[in-house]
Design a protein around this motif. Structure first.
Motif, PDB file in Angstrom:
ATOM      1  N   UNK A 429      -4.893  -1.519   0.462  1.00  0.00           N
ATOM      2  CA  UNK A 429      -4.001  -0.699  -0.348  1.00  0.00           C
ATOM      3  C   UNK A 429      -3.094   0.181   0.498  1.00  0.00           C
ATOM      4  N   UNK A 430      -3.540   0.590   1.675  1.00  0.00           N
ATOM      5  CA  UNK A 430      -2.687   1.423   2.523  1.00  0.00           C
ATOM      6  C   UNK A 430      -1.389   0.732   2.909  1.00  0.00           C
ATOM      7  N   UNK A 431      -1.383  -0.604   2.877  1.00  0.00           N
ATOM      8  CA  UNK A 431      -0.170  -1.342   3.232  1.00  0.00           C
ATOM      9  C   UNK A 431       0.957  -1.103   2.230  1.00  0.00           C
ATOM     10  N   UNK A 432       0.617  -0.543   1.052  1.00  0.00           N
ATOM     11  CA  UNK A 432       1.616  -0.362   0.001  1.00  0.00           C
ATOM     12  C   UNK A 432       1.928   1.105  -0.253  1.00  0.00           C
ATOM     13  N   UNK A 482      -2.697  -8.479  -9.418  1.00  0.00           N
ATOM     14  CA  UNK A 482      -2.950  -7.213  -8.725  1.00  0.00           C
ATOM     15  C   UNK A 482      -1.660  -6.416  -8.675  1.00  0.00           C
ATOM     16  N   UNK A 483      -1.728  -5.193  -9.172  1.00  0.00           N
ATOM     17  CA  UNK A 483      -0.593  -4.274  -9.084  1.00  0.00           C
ATOM     18  C   UNK A 483      -0.967  -3.183  -8.081  1.00  0.00           C
ATOM     19  N   UNK A 484      -0.518  -3.297  -6.820  1.00  0.00           N
ATOM     20  CA  UNK A 484      -0.939  -2.339  -5.784  1.00  0.00           C
ATOM     21  C   UNK A 484      -0.043  -1.108  -5.712  1.00  0.00           C
ATOM     22  N   UNK A 485       0.313  -0.545  -6.853  1.00  0.00           N
ATOM     23  CA  UNK A 485       1.232   0.585  -6.928  1.00  0.00           C
ATOM     24  C   UNK A 485       0.514   1.865  -6.521  1.00  0.00           C
TER      25      UNK A 485
END
Length: 531
Positions: A429-432, A482-485
């Motif tokens: 998740x940190x990538x987003x 997957x919504x990585x918002x």
């Protein structure tokens, strides 16, 4: 030598993908309690000494429950200031804050700058336990000296910090009035022990201030002090004492005796006829970290009939009408418990709700049954829908959903970090961070593992969905979205939106005489990593 032979044709069951995410913890109990506005709170032990508190909302009494929030807590038996025997001069502290971050509306604090006063409490548990001291960190914080049974032999988790000649810990904090801090001071205790706290003198950095909030020991759902006691009429309370009634937590605003009628307000300050109480939706202890926020983990759908669109699903989307509901704990019909700490303890909860799915413009879609099965560390939903209306074209049906909190908005703690769809490369998740990315689609994936941290402990969360074995089921395949918002889920604590994983049944048609059946399963486990 002793041997054995497998029967011809025997084959070991294949290991399911992401099996580690679906391994249940060592929890033994579940518990059920009232929540505000007719809702429920389900407590489920997710590991030894840990539990998830899952809130089922019922703001619209004519609809089914909606699983709207999950909080993780380390269970501890709390001995608040009211349980301490104070000798010498202590100043009582209480503010007019909200009861959440930075206020003293829960278990009040006591403060001293002198080394003479002491605070003493007897703690007791039949099985081995650890011991913590809760305090408010001060920029002028001094040392807190701890003795057990009049000596320091059992104080085995702290040392002499600065050649003081005794064991102590510093209550200094870079941020003044840093509430609900905790230090483990002993481990491996059993039975009854007398704990005494006193001011150990000036700390550097810091000063001589000592502000104590509570003493805590290890706990489980079947322990008596993990939540505040129920409100009792005609009872003497001290300012800051915390109670509960009807799923709401209340704090006494002054010393006095309670009235004859329990408080029922859900916010602000009101009287029970004799004593004023401040209401809050959470107790001061245990200290929670949120792992998700408002959504519809049971299901949600969008469909159209003759071009007229409807979104439905529980309290969020509506368009369901409740027909009947049953709530069982260990097979027995549940009635709210107001004794002790408000919990009805058991090993399994079954909640069955029958609803009618309806179109926004009017007219029925079908009759639905939702069965919730909750055991320690696991929640399962089984859903069947029998078509009774005109043919509906479903654009999507979320048969399983997991909102994923990267940063908890209240505690600002980092929670989930990685999402692992079965058979796919894990997503970090940190990538987003700082971007608003497009959804990521994983075809033919219906099983997802999520991992992160709760303080120094590991969290794993497995969610899966699939078709139920019902004759004529129109569902046969699932994908994951997957919504990585993370734009509003940062260390600053924004809560507007969070990452989500959806298990989607896709587009299909459904009409009178058709049958739809699916399940989703959520397994949450906390593993203690600290020594």
């Amino acid at each position: 030598m002793i041997g054995f032979e497998l029967s011809p044709g025997f084959a070991a069951a294949p290991l399911q993908p992401l099996a580690a995410y679906f391994a249940k913890g060592q929890g033994q109990f579940i518990a059920l309690a009232q929540a505000p506005q007719g809702g429920l709170t389900i407590w489920s032990e997710t590991g030894t000494g840990f539990a998830a508190a899952m809130r089922l909302d019922a703001n619209d009494a004519g609809n089914r429950f909606s699983w709207r929030e999950t909080l993780i807590a380390e269970l501890r038996n709390i001995y608040p200031v009211a349980a301490l025997t104070l000798s010498g001069s202590w100043a009582q502290m209480q503010s007019s804050g909200s009861g959440l971050q930075g206020s003293y509306t829960g278990n009040r604090a006591v403060s001293t700058s002198s080394q003479t006063p002491t605070a003493t409490v007897t703690v007791d548990r039949a099985v081995p336990y650890d011991l913590w001291v809760y305090f408010t960190g001060r920029t002028s914080g001094g040392y807190c000296r701890v003795t057990i049974d009049g000596a320091q032999d059992l104080v085995n988790e702290i040392a002499d910090p600065a050649g003081l000649g005794f064991k102590a810990f510093s209550t200094y904090s870079v941020t003044d009035l840093n509430r609900r801090q905790a230090v483990k001071v002993a481990s491996g205790l059993t039975g009854s022990h007398v704990v005494t706290l006193s001011n150990g003198g000036a700390a550097s950095p810091g000063g001589t201030a000592l502000m104590l909030e509570a003493v805590g020991i290890s706990g489980a759902l079947n322990d008596p002090r993990i939540l505040p006691p129920s409100w009792v009429p005609a009872t003497a309370y001290a300012m800051g004492d915390e109670v509960q009634h009807g799923g709401v937590f209340y704090t006494a605003r002054a010393n006095g005796t309670s009235g004859a009628t329990a408080p029922t307000h859900t916010g602000g300050i009101a009287s029970d006829g004799a004593l004023d109480w401040r209401a809050d939706n959470r107790p001061t202890y245990p200290k929670f970290v949120a792992v998700d926020y408002a959504s519809e983990r049971e299901y949600a759908a969008e469909l159209a009939v003759a071009g007229n669109s409807t979104t439905l699903g529980g309290q969020t989307h509506g368009n369901e009408s409740l027909i009947s509901r049953s709530i069982l704990v260990d097979g027995v019909a549940w009635t709210p418990a107001q004794g002790a700490n408000g919990l009805t303890l058991g090993s399994a909860i079954a909640i069955t709700e029958n609803t009618t799915w309806q179109r926004a413009e009017g007219g029925d879609i079908g009759e639905c049954q939702l069965l919730r099965l909750i055991t320690p560390g696991e929640t399962c939903h089984e859903v069947t829908l029998n078509g009774t209306g005109a043919t509906a074209d479903f654009a999507w049906l979320y048969a399983g959903m997991a909102p994923i909190v990267h940063w908890d908005g209240e505690s600002k703690s980092l929670v989930f970090e990685q999402v692992h769809p079965a058979g796919e490369t894990p997503v970090n998740l940190n990538d987003f961070s700082g971007v608003n990315p497009a959804n990521i689609d994983f075809a033919d994936v219906s099983r997802v593992g999520i991992s992160g941290n709760f303080g120094a402990n590991s969290i794993t969360y497995g969610v899966e969905a699939g078709a139920m074995a019902v004759a004529g089921n129109v569902l046969n395949s699932f994908d994951t979205i997957l919504r990585p918002n993370l734009d509003a889920g940062t260390a600053s604590g924004g809560l507007d939106w969070m990452a989500k994983a959806y298990v989607n049944a896709g587009a299909f048609s459904f009409g009178a005489g058709d049958v739809l059946g699916f399940f989703n399963r959520h397994v949450l486990r906390v593993t203690k990593d600290d020594p």
